[in-house]
Design a protein around this motif. Sequence first.
Motif, mmCIF file in Angstrom:
data_model
loop_
_atom_site.group_PDB
_atom_site.id
_atom_site.type_symbol
_atom_site.label_atom_id
_atom_site.label_comp_id
_atom_site.label_asym_id
_atom_site.label_seq_id
_atom_site.Cartn_x
_atom_site.Cartn_y
_atom_site.Cartn_z
ATOM 1 N N UNK A 98 50.355 61.784 39.543
ATOM 2 C CA UNK A 98 49.162 61.541 38.622
ATOM 3 C C UNK A 98 48.445 60.164 39.202
ATOM 4 N N UNK A 99 47.294 60.556 39.451
ATOM 5 C CA UNK A 99 46.318 59.460 39.982
ATOM 6 C C UNK A 99 45.861 58.680 38.751
ATOM 7 N N UNK A 100 46.068 57.183 38.946
ATOM 8 C CA UNK A 100 45.528 56.392 38.022
ATOM 9 C C UNK A 100 44.057 55.884 38.329
ATOM 10 N N UNK A 101 43.224 56.603 37.670
ATOM 11 C CA UNK A 101 41.619 56.672 37.881
ATOM 12 C C UNK A 101 41.098 55.268 37.403
ATOM 13 N N UNK A 102 41.516 54.911 36.052
ATOM 14 C CA UNK A 102 40.855 53.774 35.574
ATOM 15 C C UNK A 102 41.676 53.134 34.486
ATOM 16 N N UNK A 103 41.571 51.750 34.236
ATOM 17 C CA UNK A 103 42.154 50.867 33.393
ATOM 18 C C UNK A 103 41.493 50.101 32.689
ATOM 19 N N UNK A 104 41.471 49.636 31.560
ATOM 20 C CA UNK A 104 41.055 48.584 30.708
ATOM 21 C C UNK A 104 41.486 47.489 31.050
ATOM 22 N N UNK A 105 41.020 46.251 31.465
ATOM 23 C CA UNK A 105 41.524 44.945 31.826
ATOM 24 C C UNK A 105 42.154 44.113 30.583
ATOM 25 N N UNK A 106 43.408 43.790 30.724
ATOM 26 C CA UNK A 106 43.931 43.166 29.441
ATOM 27 C C UNK A 106 44.204 41.741 29.753
ATOM 28 N N UNK A 107 44.917 41.607 31.138
ATOM 29 C CA UNK A 107 45.035 40.218 31.200
ATOM 30 C C UNK A 107 45.131 39.750 32.634
ATOM 31 N N UNK A 108 44.482 38.648 33.169
ATOM 32 C CA UNK A 108 44.325 38.331 34.480
ATOM 33 C C UNK A 108 42.993 38.648 35.085
ATOM 34 N N UNK A 109 42.252 38.719 34.004
ATOM 35 C CA UNK A 109 40.678 39.131 34.447
ATOM 36 C C UNK A 109 39.999 38.018 35.538
ATOM 37 N N UNK A 110 40.638 36.779 35.478
ATOM 38 C CA UNK A 110 39.984 35.901 36.304
ATOM 39 C C UNK A 110 40.606 36.134 38.050
ATOM 40 N N UNK A 111 41.738 36.718 38.002
ATOM 41 C CA UNK A 111 42.246 37.047 39.120
ATOM 42 C C UNK A 111 41.758 38.446 39.757
ATOM 43 N N UNK A 112 41.444 39.340 38.783
ATOM 44 C CA UNK A 112 40.777 40.688 39.054
ATOM 45 C C UNK A 112 39.342 40.216 39.555
ATOM 46 N N UNK A 113 38.634 39.384 38.972
ATOM 47 C CA UNK A 113 37.369 39.198 39.364
ATOM 48 C C UNK A 113 37.387 38.697 40.620
ATOM 49 N N UNK A 114 38.235 37.728 41.280
ATOM 50 C CA UNK A 114 38.083 37.239 42.646
ATOM 51 C C UNK A 114 38.517 38.395 43.533
ATOM 52 N N UNK A 115 39.591 39.047 43.345
ATOM 53 C CA UNK A 115 40.102 40.110 44.050
ATOM 54 C C UNK A 115 39.167 41.354 44.298
ATOM 55 N N UNK A 116 38.244 41.753 43.482
ATOM 56 C CA UNK A 116 37.230 42.634 43.251
ATOM 57 C C UNK A 116 35.897 42.101 43.847
ATOM 58 N N UNK A 117 35.538 40.907 43.480
ATOM 59 C CA UNK A 117 34.017 40.727 43.632
ATOM 60 C C UNK A 117 33.992 39.126 44.420
ATOM 61 N N UNK A 118 35.303 38.523 44.533
ATOM 62 C CA UNK A 118 35.225 37.261 45.272
ATOM 63 C C UNK A 118 34.423 36.156 44.313
#
Length: 205
Positions: A98-118
């Motif tokens: 099963x491919x995980x295509x998308x997820x709704x961010x719940x926790x750790x948005x500050x880290x996700x933003x850094x990994x994704x956009x710097x």
Amino acid sequence: MVKLNGSFYRENAVDLSKQLLGKYLVHIVKNEKLIGRIAEVEAYMGYDDKAAHSYKGRRTARTEVMYGEEGHAYVYFIYGMHYCLNVVAAEKEIAQAVLIRAAEPVKGLEHMANYRYGKAVEELKKSQVKNLTNGPGKLCKAFNITKELNGEDLTGDRLFICENQAQEDSFEIVKAKRIGIDYAEEARDFPWRFYIKDNPYVSII
């Protein structure tokens, strides 16, 4: 939240896809939890599925994880630029995922933003927030999921999936054709993409 056990994944990929919707993907990076609610998935049914990497029993170094135990991560690189996270389904030697295509961010948005956009999450435009995890490559970048996690046991303590037993979560499931598999002849029309209706993080409506 309660971590899913190995037996949860012992379902064919289509059935498992629908059961994974609304569950929570967790990646612990440097003692920080990145959590997202799974909003969109695709099933790849193995031997008879022309879109599957394991079609007709194809077996390579890359696909070997698919032939292993259910409940492990199958992570691969596409287009020379994106990682994709899959959950191995069914049982050993069946080679479904099963491919995980998308997820709704719940926790750790500050880290996700850094990994994704710097960038810091406060610096993101509304469009960037919406595009944080609304696609398989975007999700992997935001969650810092790389080839290093290929074969990871999803019942372990680094990358895993949970359910929230304390919260009743009702939603409508939409089924649709899979995306980006025009090579797969009749299999491109199989309605094996599933997503949560009206969830803003679904990649394509």
